[in-house]
Design an enzyme around this catalytic site. Structure first.
Site, PDB file in Angstrom:
ATOM      1  N   ALA A  48       0.851  -1.191   0.000  1.00 42.89           N
ATOM      2  CA  ALA A  48       0.000   0.000   0.000  1.00 42.89           C
ATOM      3  C   ALA A  48       0.884   1.237   0.000  1.00 42.89           C
ATOM      4  CB  ALA A  48      -0.885  -0.016   1.240  1.00 42.89           C
TER       5      ALA A  48
ATOM      6  N   GLY B  38       0.638  -5.230   0.569  1.00 42.14           N
ATOM      7  CA  GLY B  38      -0.433  -5.243  -0.428  1.00 42.14           C
ATOM      8  C   GLY B  38       0.051  -5.745  -1.784  1.00 42.14           C
TER       9      GLY B  38
ATOM     10  N   GLU C  19      -0.251  -9.348  -1.492  1.00 45.54           N
ATOM     11  CA  GLU C  19      -1.688  -9.647  -1.397  1.00 45.54           C
ATOM     12  C   GLU C  19      -2.360  -9.540  -2.767  1.00 45.54           C
ATOM     13  OE1 GLU C  19      -2.067  -6.727   1.890  1.00 45.54           O
ATOM     14  OE2 GLU C  19      -3.296  -8.280   2.808  1.00 45.54           O
TER      15      GLU C  19
ATOM     16  N   GLU D 269       3.673  -5.737   7.188  1.00 41.23           N
ATOM     17  CA  GLU D 269       2.789  -4.709   7.774  1.00 41.23           C
ATOM     18  C   GLU D 269       2.986  -4.527   9.267  1.00 41.23           C
ATOM     19  OE1 GLU D 269       1.890  -6.869   5.463  1.00 41.23           O
ATOM     20  OE2 GLU D 269       0.451  -6.005   4.059  1.00 41.23           O
TER      21      GLU D 269
END
Ligand code: 3HC
Length: 705
Positions: free
Chosen positions: A67, A106, A109, A129
């Protein structure tokens, strides 16, 4: 940065395969333009009848770093990552992620939502994270658990570590690893899958690894870590999410994870850890250097002194493949130093953190010597001997005669003036301080101490070199104690005053530990040994530079402890008494404290944990503000980095200066002013702090309200 979605994700076709190239500098994070670009390009690929398969790749040999951390706490723009994942998961055409560089957070992911992944052999994958006070919030806890089972998921997500492509293949995170160009391999893989046809796998629907997991398994993890996780949110939530992946259906599990992610996002520990992420990267930057001061290449290192520090510094260098010439004054000292290096490596082999082959390679990069002439071709030489100005100046004089022109001459001093050391050479511009922390092969901080005489090139090179050997550099000005030890002295003083005023070592240590420090101050002193400090003090008293009868002399307790034959953990007693390594409070120390209070006419009182922490931290922050104002630190966040990476300040509190800002600089100033009124000038508020509070600004000058 504004970038069009079309540029953030480029589109081309190669013989029936759509190639989506994510190009969102610097690290292809999942920022709004990139998410919009993905949605756009996936639709384009689905709509194109000539396209039979889709490959997603990152530009510049890196996949996706996760992210966009800069977006946290800001209003959401553009499609959510989960919408893109849904498009990938539901794609009727096979989608393959081609992973090079990093697939993190992310980024991984995103890849786990596609049916297939091909990785370059040098790629690294991970869900880091937790280091930001977060959990993987785009299905990572759900898909990884379903793919590899709860044990692997807990290990990877709680540690946040990166795994190699080979390990990822072993765990099933990727379907193929290639030593060649990853895009070509992924395209070939995608064509094969398109030809095979059929339904493509969806990780989120797997249950083979999550069935029948005993709930006690999760309970044990929680209980084992209860203390360590007490002040932070993410680790506990991670365990809950992984448990949810074993007990809930796919959509329910994803929803559970989303809610848990939101809780982490709003927690103060998340703000602190994100602050540190940027603070660490900011600390490596030096303001105001001449534009042509580019770091010199360091390909060979000299280390003078094979003691604990020198050996640790040498290990840090060879660990990243840099050859080291290790110099000592006698064969005996050299042999002893090398033996200690080998023992350290043996322990890492026993622990499984390194292989024997890696260790052999590292040790093979060390060339031991007794001859200064062997330092002649080193690009940097780091002196790490006893803290004695005379000896250091002598060494730098010798070094000056043998080091090649332009070599950086560094001193690992923790206290001495770097300018005075530099003046022992004919090239003071090449001299700099590199203050490592013990054990130097483990501790991440390196204070780079810039004397007035150091050239911009020397500063730039020393900062880059510290990064090269995997340290976190912080630039410090030349003053007694630099940034870290100058604040440590204040912290120690305030704790010692608290003892005389009524607290006990275990109360102070307990308060610091509950705040999040791995170890209290007095346990740390006991571990380091009390005799060295005692001897140094006696020398100062003998020289007349310290007066043991002054009311400001705070070492009566320490002196009495040593004079009672208690030298710390090594002698079985110090501030505590010991059985092996187990410390317990000792009534004898309380008796000494009562005696000292009587001698000094102090009425002992009791303190709460909050009072202890507030007092110690406010004193640290006040000194930090002075350091900042004097320009010894470039930024408040550099002080945070120093304390987190060098002194065990809890990461989830963000460092002392961040703690102060989260608490409110006005509130911290109130504590300082109250102490100033009660205890006098050592609590004189830093003018910078007073000014910022008056103007309603934070450390960087931005309004706080
Ligand atoms: N978002 C925004 N900026 C990022 C970023 C990210 N995820 N990752 C790195 N950057 C920025 C850095 O701040 C730095 O900016 P600067 O040049 O202005 O200082 C620049 O990119 C380069 O970063 P590094 O100096 O760290 O470059 P390296 O090449 O040494 O390392 C890296 C690259 C390994 C990708 C490293 O930057 C890194 O570890 N990044 C963070 C990865 C991460 O934590 N991802 C998880 C994010 S949270 C998430 O994904 C939530 C999700 O679950 C929903």
């Amino acid at each position: 940065m504004s970038m069009s979605p079309e540029d953030a994700v480029r589109y081309e076709t190669r013989d029936g395969v759509a190639l989506l190239t994510i190009d969102f500098p610097p690290v292809n994070a999942l920022g709004a333009p990139m998410r919009e670009g993905m949605a756009l390009r996936l639709t384009q690929a689905q709509d194109d009848p000539a396209v039979k398969a889709i490959v997603v790749v990152g530009a510049n040999d890196r996949f996706v770093a996760g992210a966009d951390i800069r977006e946290f706490g800001k209003p959401k723009v553009g499609p959510e990552l989960q919408q893109i994942q849904q498009m990938l998961e539901d794609s009727p055409k096979p989608v393959v992620c081609a992973i090079d560089g990093h697939a993190l957070g992310g980024g991984l992911e995103l890849a786990l939502a596609t049916p297939f992944r091909v990785a370059a052999s040098r790629a690294k994958l991970g869900l880091p994270e937790v280091h930001l006070g977060l959990l993987p919030g785009a299905g990572g806890t759900q898909r990884l658990t379903r793919l590899a089972g709860p044990e692997v998921a807990l290990d990877l997500i709680l540690s946040g570590r990166h795994v190699s492509a080979a390990k990822a293949l072993e765990l099933g995170l990727v379907d193929e690893v290639t030593a060649g160009p990853v895009t070509d391999a992924a395209i070939a893989f995608a064509r094969g899958k398109a030809a095979e046809g059929g339904a493509f796998p969806k990780l989120i629907e797997r249950t083979d690894k999550t069935r029948n997991i005993d709930p006690a398994f999760f309970e044990t993890v929680r209980q084992k870590n209860a203390m360590a996780w007490a002040n932070t949110v993410a680790p506990t939530k991670i365990v809950e999410c992984i448990e949810a992946a074993c007990t809930m259906g796919p959509r329910e599990g994803l929803q559970f994870e989303r809610e848990a992610f939101q809780v982490c996002l709003e927690a103060p520990s998340r703000a602190a850890q994100v602050h540190l992420f940027f603070a660490e990267r900011g600390a490596a930057k030096v303001d105001g250097l001449a534009p042509d001061a580019k770091p010199k290449v360091i390909a060979k290192v000299g280390v003078i002194g094979a003691g604990t520090m020198g050996g640790g510094i040498a290990m840090s260098c060879v660990n990243v493949g840099l050859p080291v010439v290790l110099l000592e004054a006698s064969q005996e000292a050299l042999d002893g130093g090398l033996a200690k290096v080998r023992t350290n490596y043996d322990i890492s082999v026993q622990r499984g953190s390194r292989t024997q082959a890696q260790v052999d390679k590292a040790v093979g990069l060390i060339t031991p010597t007794l001859d200064y002439a062997d330092l002649a071709d080193c690009d940097i030489v780091i002196e790490a001997v006893f803290e004695d100005m005379g000896i250091k100046r002598e060494i730098f004089g010798k070094l000056d005669k043998v080091a090649k022109p332009g070599a950086i001459l560094a001193s690992n001093t923790s206290a001495l003036s770097i300018d005075e050391i530099a003046r022992a050479t004919t090239r003071p511009g090449d001299v700099i301080g590199t203050h490592f922390f013990s054990p130097a092969n483990v501790m991440k901080l390196c204070e780079v101490v810039r004397g007035d005489l150091a050239s911009d090139m020397t500063i730039a090179t020393a900062m880059a070199f510290a990064k090269q050997i995997a340290k976190v550099p912080v630039l410090a000005g030349n003053c007694e104690g630099f940034i870290g030890n100058r604040i440590l002295r204040i912290y120690g003083t305030e704790a010692d005053i608290l003892l005389e005023a009524g607290a006990t070592p275990s109360q102070v240590d307990g308060a610091l530990k509950n705040f999040g420090f791995p170890m209290g101050l007095y346990l740390m002193r006991d571990m380091s040994g009390l005799d060295v400090g005692y001897r140094m003090r006696k020398a100062r008293i003998a020289a007349g530079t310290e007066d043991p009868n002054s009311p400001n002399y705070l070492h009566r307790l320490w002196d009495r402890i040593v004079e009672a034959g208690r030298l710390g953990q090594k002698s079985g007693a110090g501030y505590y008494k010991y059985e092996g390594r187990n410390a317990s409070a000792d009534p004898q120390i309380e008796a000494m404290l009562t005696e000292i209070a009587e001698e000094k006419g102090i009425v002992r009182q009791s303190f709460t944990e909050d009072q202890i922490v507030d007092r110690i931290l406010a004193a640290m922050v006040n000194e930090g503000a002075k350091i900042l104002e004097e320009g010894i630190a470039q930024r408040a966040s550099d002080i945070d980095v120093t304390y987190v990476f060098g002194y065990g300040f809890p990461k989830y509190r963000g460092g002392p200066m961040f703690w102060a800002q989260q608490r409110g600089l006005d509130k911290v100033l109130e504590i300082i002013l109250a102490n100033h009124a009660a205890y006098g000038d050592r609590w004189k508020p830093a003018p910078l702090l007073e000014r910022l509070v008056a103007q309603g600004q934070g450390w960087d000058g931005t309004p706080t309200a």
